[in-house]
Motif scaffolding. Structure first.
Motif: not given
Length: 218
Positions: A34, A108-110, A113-114
């Protein structure tokens, strides 16, 4: 080395290894995919790898640590230096293994959250290593030195050192991701202190329990 000291040493290195795996997992599955340069040499390695793709993050960390090892031995001491050499080599190996063999990817790509999940995992790993007088290398070494020769606790020391990496990340990946990186660094600094306090408290309670048992036997 006595049998008791050998057991303690093996136990320490076992927990340091667990800490290393946690840090590597957080970076490879949350930060790196990310483009979150959440401080440390790993964050700086992520920035450098963006400009020199032929070098893996693990390799850059290994090269950077070679310079900092000498500083650790001179200013912090041999025990810290040896454990840090082990932890940093183990981190480089584990990260390369996750990247090249396990083909690590974003869980996760959020971004929120990452940052949150990744930072909790990484902070726990760092705290585990630091509580055993070790470091995963990189800017953690500089933070340990700052902590030893100043009134700053380890969390604030990490925050001060990592701000430079955040700025580099913002210039490389954009202001938006730079802000997420800054959030990650702040949370990491606070969490490391909290986790170390929890670990130290458990150690103290364990010592008290042993003393009580010894007194009862006597």
């Amino acid at each position: 080395m006595t049998k008791e000291n050998l057991i303690i040493t093996i136990r320490d290195y076992m927990f340091i290894t667990i800490g290393v795996v946690l840090v590597a997992f957080g970076i490879q599955y949350f930060y790196a995919p990310n483009e979150i340069a959440g401080g440390g040499l790993s964050g700086l390695a992520l920035v450098i790898s963006n400009y020199i793709p032929s070098l893996s993050i693990g390799t850059i960390i290994l090269l950077g640590n070679l310079i900092l090892f000498i500083i650790a031995f001179i200013l912090v001491g041999g025990d810290f230096g040896l454990k840090t050499i082990y932890a940093s080599f183990a981190l480089s190996f584990t990260m390369d293994f996750m990247e090249k063999v396990l083909h690590s990817h974003a869980l996760t790509n959020n971004m929120i959250l990452a940052v949150l999940i990744g930072t909790v995992i990484i902070a726990s790993g760092l705290a585990l290593a630091l509580s055993l007088n070790a470091s995963t290398g990189g800017t953690d070494i500089l933070a340990k030195i700052l902590n030893k020769y100043s009134t700053f606790n380890i969390g604030i020391s990490l925050l001060c050192v990592d701000l430079f990496v955040v700025i580099c990340g913002a210039l490389t990946f954009g202001l938006g991701k730079g802000i997420y990186s800054l959030i990650a660094v702040i949370i990491n600094g606070l969490l490391v202190d909290k986790v170390i306090l929890i670990i130290e408290k458990k150690k103290e309670n364990k010592v008290k329990d042993i003393d009580e048992i010894s007194n009862k036997i006597v």
